[in-house]
Motif scaffolding. Structure first.
Motif, PDB file in Angstrom:
ATOM      1  N   ILE A 145     -21.594 -20.186  -8.623  1.00 10.70           N
ATOM      2  CA  ILE A 145     -21.561 -21.545  -9.151  1.00 10.70           C
ATOM      3  C   ILE A 145     -20.129 -22.002  -9.389  1.00 10.70           C
ATOM      4  N   GLU A 146     -19.346 -21.173 -10.051  1.00  7.19           N
ATOM      5  CA  GLU A 146     -17.982 -21.582 -10.408  1.00  7.19           C
ATOM      6  C   GLU A 146     -17.097 -21.754  -9.181  1.00  7.19           C
ATOM      7  N   THR A 147     -17.422 -21.060  -8.106  1.00  9.75           N
ATOM      8  CA  THR A 147     -16.622 -21.143  -6.882  1.00  9.75           C
ATOM      9  C   THR A 147     -17.045 -22.302  -5.991  1.00  9.75           C
ATOM     10  N   ASN A 148     -18.319 -22.634  -5.979  1.00  8.47           N
ATOM     11  CA  ASN A 148     -18.842 -23.552  -4.972  1.00  8.47           C
ATOM     12  C   ASN A 148     -19.184 -24.943  -5.474  1.00  8.47           C
ATOM     13  N   VAL A 149     -19.039 -25.178  -6.781  1.00  8.80           N
ATOM     14  CA  VAL A 149     -19.321 -26.497  -7.333  1.00  8.80           C
ATOM     15  C   VAL A 149     -18.032 -27.093  -7.882  1.00  8.80           C
ATOM     16  N   GLN A 150     -17.740 -28.307  -7.467  1.00  4.40           N
ATOM     17  CA  GLN A 150     -16.515 -28.945  -7.941  1.00  4.40           C
ATOM     18  C   GLN A 150     -16.679 -29.417  -9.380  1.00  4.40           C
ATOM     19  N   ALA A 167     -26.060 -20.775 -23.564  1.00  2.00           N
ATOM     20  CA  ALA A 167     -24.677 -20.860 -24.045  1.00  2.00           C
ATOM     21  C   ALA A 167     -23.703 -20.982 -22.880  1.00  2.00           C
ATOM     22  N   TYR A 168     -23.928 -20.216 -21.822  1.00  2.00           N
ATOM     23  CA  TYR A 168     -23.062 -20.297 -20.646  1.00  2.00           C
ATOM     24  C   TYR A 168     -23.146 -21.670 -20.000  1.00  2.00           C
ATOM     25  N   VAL A 169     -24.351 -22.195 -19.862  1.00  2.00           N
ATOM     26  CA  VAL A 169     -24.536 -23.510 -19.248  1.00  2.00           C
ATOM     27  C   VAL A 169     -23.819 -24.581 -20.060  1.00  2.00           C
ATOM     28  N   ALA A 170     -23.919 -24.518 -21.380  1.00  2.00           N
ATOM     29  CA  ALA A 170     -23.238 -25.486 -22.242  1.00  2.00           C
ATOM     30  C   ALA A 170     -21.722 -25.350 -22.134  1.00  2.00           C
ATOM     31  N   ASP A 171     -21.218 -24.116 -22.086  1.00  2.00           N
ATOM     32  CA  ASP A 171     -19.782 -23.889 -21.971  1.00  2.00           C
ATOM     33  C   ASP A 171     -19.247 -24.389 -20.643  1.00  2.00           C
ATOM     34  N   LEU A 172     -19.972 -24.142 -19.551  1.00  2.00           N
ATOM     35  CA  LEU A 172     -19.532 -24.589 -18.230  1.00  2.00           C
ATOM     36  C   LEU A 172     -19.481 -26.108 -18.162  1.00  2.00           C
ATOM     37  N   ARG A 225     -16.440 -27.151 -20.232  1.00  2.00           N
ATOM     38  CA  ARG A 225     -15.189 -26.688 -19.641  1.00  2.00           C
ATOM     39  C   ARG A 225     -14.840 -27.431 -18.350  1.00  2.00           C
ATOM     40  N   ARG A 226     -15.827 -27.615 -17.488  1.00  2.00           N
ATOM     41  CA  ARG A 226     -15.542 -28.178 -16.159  1.00  2.00           C
ATOM     42  C   ARG A 226     -16.433 -29.359 -15.795  1.00  2.00           C
ATOM     43  N   GLY A 227     -17.337 -29.724 -16.676  1.00  2.00           N
ATOM     44  CA  GLY A 227     -18.229 -30.836 -16.382  1.00  2.00           C
ATOM     45  C   GLY A 227     -19.294 -30.507 -15.359  1.00  2.00           C
ATOM     46  N   ILE A 228     -19.486 -29.229 -15.069  1.00  2.00           N
ATOM     47  CA  ILE A 228     -20.507 -28.811 -14.100  1.00  2.00           C
ATOM     48  C   ILE A 228     -21.865 -28.759 -14.791  1.00  2.00           C
ATOM     49  N   SER A 229     -22.852 -29.402 -14.181  1.00  2.00           N
ATOM     50  CA  SER A 229     -24.206 -29.454 -14.723  1.00  2.00           C
ATOM     51  C   SER A 229     -25.094 -28.485 -13.955  1.00  2.00           C
ATOM     52  N   VAL A 230     -25.690 -27.527 -14.654  1.00  2.00           N
ATOM     53  CA  VAL A 230     -26.542 -26.517 -14.028  1.00  2.00           C
ATOM     54  C   VAL A 230     -28.008 -26.859 -14.291  1.00  2.00           C
TER      55      VAL A 230
END
Length: 365
Positions: A164-169, A198-203, A206-211
């Motif tokens: 996710i962190e590598t492939n999502v802007q 917690a990880y989803v909220a942090d991401l 941190r980067r505005g990525i929505s999971v």
């Protein structure tokens, strides 16, 4: 082999499970990845009773079924996560909702050779440019099916986060399809992104990525005919945004009654985790013994085997022989463009014996 009477190949994405009704000698559908145990009896009874209520609208808030599913997904924290959950008319509806809602930009699939095509279909229908899985560039919306249907590839939780962190802007959407993940084991939640609030909220912070995590519940509980899916959003606000563009009452009273009952059937799941790996292993062992040149792929816990026969003509013949014997399998050609592959569901030994007998002529090819 495609079925032209039930599927409009010019305008619809091909999907398996279309042959069974046209077979006078139908025995078992090996072409779909549904639970080999069949539909849970108590939930089926609840669904039948709900038909008597069809003169009333189903509840617009999807309750109490939604709360029941929330408690199934988060046994101890379901109340705080409830607002992130939305039910849909099969996974297909929520797939289309989230792809429509995603920020503008390119779409890319997971890293596997092929995966369930509904995500790509929705992206194309919404005018998105597609990136190949091999492209290193991050995308505005990246979709991965995990475990991957049909290939059987599986990314454990740590690898999934890295992907996710590598492939999502930054500011983009990650859509994770975990429809087949509950087959993992009774501890499936521990290796699921559903457990990573917690990880989803942090991401997102941190980067505005929505999971988003999507489930089609019709495979695990063998109820594809009633259409039942769900999506777990990163925040309550994301869920509200999807609800605004969702057609009202998209989940009918039959599906809601089925879901409310089936999530309480612990015995059915325990039996699923017990027999499915055994049936799958029997299938793999039988294929390897009879057809040593064929290659079987997929995790041991899955409800199917992805088989490379190695020859497109033999694979086509295998599909035809299975269909003629009333035990259709899924060809890898339509939709996936993998002409040497077939997908075989894990089924009871006596049903597998019918398929193996149908394939006896292939042993010399």
């Amino acid at each position: 082999m495609t079925t032209t009477t039930t599927w409009d190949e010019k305008s619809q994405q091909f999907h398996g499970g279309q042959d069974w009704a046209g077979l006078a000698n139908f025995v078992e559908d090996f072409s779909v990845t549904t639970n080999g145990l069949g539909t849970p009896k108590d939930a089926l009874a609840a669904a039948r009773q709900a038909v008597d209520l069809c003169d009333h609208y189903p509840p617009a808030n999807q309750e109490p079924a939604k709360s029941s599913l929330a408690e199934f997904l988060w046994p101890t924290t379901w109340r705080e996560n409830h607002g992130r959950l939305l039910l849909g008319n099969g996974a297909s509806e929520v797939i289309d909702l989230v792809v429509r809602q995603a920020p503008a930009g390119k779409w890319k699939p997971g890293p596997f050779a092929v995966q369930y095509k509904e995500y790509e279909r929705s992206a194309l229908a919404n005018g998105r440019e597609l990136l190949p899985a091999t492209d290193d560039a991050p995308a505005a919306i990246a979709c991965i099916v995990n475990p991957c249907n049909p290939t059987g590839d599986y990314q454990p939780l740590a690898a999934m986060k890295e992907w996710i962190e590598t492939n999502v802007q930054d500011g983009g959407y990650a859509i994770i399809d975990e429809s087949m993940q509950p087959w993992h084991s009774e501890n499936f939640r521990a290796d699921s992104l559903v457990s990573q609030s917690a990880y989803v909220a942090d991401l997102h912070a941190r980067r505005g990525i929505s999971v988003f995590v999507i489930h089609s519940w019709t495979k695990l509980w063998s109820c594809t005919g009633i259409r039942l899916g769900s999506i777990v959003c990163p925040t309550d606000a994301h869920c509200q945004a999807l609800k605004k563009i969702q057609v009202p009452w998209s989940v009918n009273c039959v599906a809601l009654a089925f879901l409310d009952r089936v999530v309480r059937d612990a015995d059915y799941l325990a039996e699923t985790w017990r027999v499915t790996p055994a049936w799958r292993q029997q299938t793999v062992a039988a294929l390897r013994e009879r057809f040593p040149g064929w290659r079987c792929y997929g995790e041991p816990f899955l409800s199917w085997v992805w088989v490379d026969i190695g020859d497109a003509q033999v694979a086509e013949r295998a599909v035809g022989l299975a269909r003629a014997a009333g035990v259709p399998v899924r060809s890898g050609l339509p939709g996936y463009q993998k002409p040497t592959f077939v997908r075989i569901a894990a089924r009871q030994p006596e049903k597998l014996a019918v398929l193996l007998k149908a394939w006896q002529p292939l042993a010399s090819e």
